[in-house]
Design a protein around this motif. Structure first.
Motif, PDB file in Angstrom:
ATOM      1  N   LEU A 229       0.816  -1.215   0.000  1.00 37.90           N
ATOM      2  CA  LEU A 229       0.000   0.000   0.000  1.00 37.90           C
ATOM      3  C   LEU A 229       0.850   1.267   0.000  1.00 37.90           C
ATOM      4  N   ILE A 230       1.784   1.333   0.947  1.00 40.33           N
ATOM      5  CA  ILE A 230       2.608   2.536   1.052  1.00 40.33           C
ATOM      6  C   ILE A 230       3.588   2.608  -0.113  1.00 40.33           C
ATOM      7  N   GLY A 231       4.235   1.476  -0.414  1.00 39.11           N
ATOM      8  CA  GLY A 231       5.226   1.472  -1.485  1.00 39.11           C
ATOM      9  C   GLY A 231       4.636   1.825  -2.834  1.00 39.11           C
ATOM     10  N   GLY A 232       3.441   1.296  -3.121  1.00 37.31           N
ATOM     11  CA  GLY A 232       2.807   1.576  -4.410  1.00 37.31           C
ATOM     12  C   GLY A 232       2.513   3.044  -4.603  1.00 37.31           C
ATOM     13  N   LEU A 233       1.887   3.673  -3.598  1.00 38.01           N
ATOM     14  CA  LEU A 233       1.553   5.093  -3.715  1.00 38.01           C
ATOM     15  C   LEU A 233       2.802   5.965  -3.678  1.00 38.01           C
ATOM     16  N   ALA A 234       3.761   5.610  -2.833  1.00 38.72           N
ATOM     17  CA  ALA A 234       4.977   6.414  -2.728  1.00 38.72           C
ATOM     18  C   ALA A 234       5.782   6.373  -4.027  1.00 38.72           C
ATOM     19  N   THR A 235       5.832   5.212  -4.663  1.00 35.39           N
ATOM     20  CA  THR A 235       6.559   5.085  -5.925  1.00 35.39           C
ATOM     21  C   THR A 235       5.931   5.940  -7.016  1.00 35.39           C
ATOM     22  N   LEU A 236       4.602   5.999  -7.034  1.00 36.02           N
ATOM     23  CA  LEU A 236       3.905   6.792  -8.044  1.00 36.02           C
ATOM     24  C   LEU A 236       4.103   8.292  -7.846  1.00 36.02           C
ATOM     25  N   THR A 237       4.189   8.732  -6.590  1.00 35.99           N
ATOM     26  CA  THR A 237       4.240  10.179  -6.319  1.00 35.99           C
ATOM     27  C   THR A 237       5.653  10.734  -6.171  1.00 35.99           C
ATOM     28  N   ALA A 238       6.680   9.870  -6.087  1.00 32.81           N
ATOM     29  CA  ALA A 238       8.054  10.362  -5.913  1.00 32.81           C
ATOM     30  C   ALA A 238       8.493  11.339  -7.014  1.00 32.81           C
ATOM     31  N   PRO A 239       8.178  11.082  -8.309  1.00 30.58           N
ATOM     32  CA  PRO A 239       8.593  12.032  -9.354  1.00 30.58           C
ATOM     33  C   PRO A 239       7.977  13.430  -9.190  1.00 30.58           C
ATOM     34  N   ILE A 240       6.813  13.508  -8.544  1.00 31.77           N
ATOM     35  CA  ILE A 240       6.221  14.824  -8.295  1.00 31.77           C
ATOM     36  C   ILE A 240       7.133  15.634  -7.387  1.00 31.77           C
ATOM     37  N   GLY A 241       7.644  14.976  -6.348  1.00 30.11           N
ATOM     38  CA  GLY A 241       8.569  15.647  -5.443  1.00 30.11           C
ATOM     39  C   GLY A 241       9.853  16.057  -6.135  1.00 30.11           C
ATOM     40  N   VAL A 242      10.348  15.216  -7.029  1.00 33.30           N
ATOM     41  CA  VAL A 242      11.565  15.546  -7.784  1.00 33.30           C
ATOM     42  C   VAL A 242      11.348  16.803  -8.619  1.00 33.30           C
ATOM     43  N   ALA A 243      10.200  16.861  -9.315  1.00 29.48           N
ATOM     44  CA  ALA A 243       9.894  18.032 -10.132  1.00 29.48           C
ATOM     45  C   ALA A 243       9.803  19.290  -9.269  1.00 29.48           C
ATOM     46  N   LEU A 244       9.166  19.175  -8.109  1.00 32.51           N
ATOM     47  CA  LEU A 244       9.046  20.326  -7.207  1.00 32.51           C
ATOM     48  C   LEU A 244      10.408  20.760  -6.668  1.00 32.51           C
ATOM     49  N   ALA A 245      11.284  19.778  -6.419  1.00 28.83           N
ATOM     50  CA  ALA A 245      12.604  20.080  -5.860  1.00 28.83           C
ATOM     51  C   ALA A 245      13.413  20.981  -6.782  1.00 28.83           C
ATOM     52  N   HIS A 246      13.170  20.866  -8.088  1.00 29.05           N
ATOM     53  CA  HIS A 246      13.927  21.656  -9.054  1.00 29.05           C
ATOM     54  C   HIS A 246      13.224  22.963  -9.417  1.00 29.05           C
TER      55      HIS A 246
END
Length: 275
Positions: A229-246
């Protein structure tokens, strides 16, 4: 059937939301999301009535397992942007592997209270380090010393394994103190987080094998439903954080996150002390 759904549905929704938020934070701050996942899972397991002597171990171990797919996705995204310093990865990796494996293997020797105190104290230190450049002032003059890098990697690997985090909360400020640009530090931290999590998970599976009182469908100290549950959702949303970081200036976010860490860290310590 309806009783089972009523009992587990809030648990499942809570874990899914935790995974989504953790994935964004993993990409944004290079923290692997564990600093959020561990207290969230502890709370969820408490509400479900599992043994307080075992839930901290399961939360830490499962958090590390989640960091593997999350970190891989985050690291791949950072690498595409040229934000991973492979020289640092080669220097740090062997020491992180050995230390995190050792931390996972030794996890069963620690009581739940001890793990909570370790988590709480380090959360308070991380919060202080985010608010004030404590680590940078202490370490910036040691940037060019390879042995200091190796010792830093080993300490971060061991402590992070016992906290259930990918080490980014410690790795990023360490690398920036050594003169690494912030975006490169975050990207490199994501890669190192995966390298840290894999042996740590192996250690938690071994040290928790046959442990009594773990939630259903656990392998050692790794709970499979929580991981999915956590891994599936976290994997999907991680690129959003990467985009925001830049794109974003994360100063205000870091202050808010530091306050969150103080609250969570303080609560963990108070729980461990029985207050």
């Amino acid at each position: 059937m309806s009783d089972i759904i009523t009992h587990f549905l809030p648990f499942a929704i809570g874990l899914a939301l935790t995974g989504a938020v953790s994935g964004v934070m993993a990409g944004l701050l290079g923290i692997g999301g564990g600093i959020i996942m561990v207290p969230a899972m502890v709370l969820a397991y408490q509400l479900l009535g599992y043994s307080p002597e075992i839930i901290m171990h399961v939360a830490v171990g499962t958090s590390l397992a989640v960091i593997i797919p999350t970190g891989m996705r985050s690291a791949r995204a950072h690498n595409k942007r040229g934000a991973v310093d492979h020289r640092i990865v080669r220097l740090w990796a062997p020491w992180i592997v050995v230390a995190s494996l050792l931390g996972g293997l030794m996890a069963g020797l620690y009581s739940a209270a001890a793990l909570k105190i370790i988590f709480g104290v380090m959360a308070l230190f991380i919060a202080l380090n985010m608010a004030l450049p404590v680590q940078r002032r202490l370490m910036e003059s040691l940037a060019g010393v390879p042995m200091v890098n190796r010792i830093s990697a080993a300490v971060i690997g061991y402590i992070s394994a016992l906290m259930g985090v990918g080490g980014g909360s410690l790795t990023v400020p360490t690398l920036t103190a050594f003169g690494t640009p912030i975006h490169t530090a975050v990207g490199t931290s994501s890669t190192l987080g995966v390298i840290l999590a894999v042996p740590a998970v192996v250690g938690f599976v071994i040290s928790g094998w046959g442990a009594a009182g773990t939630p259903p469908f656990s392998v050692g100290f790794i709970n499979i439903p929580s991981f999915i549950l956590i891994g599936g959702l976290a994997t999907l949303t991680a690129p959003i954080g990467v985009a925001l970081a830049h794109r974003l200036d994360a100063r205000l976010l870091k202050i808010v996150f530091a306050i969150f860490l103080v609250v969570v860290g303080g609560r963990m310590i108070l729980q461990a002390l029985g207050v």
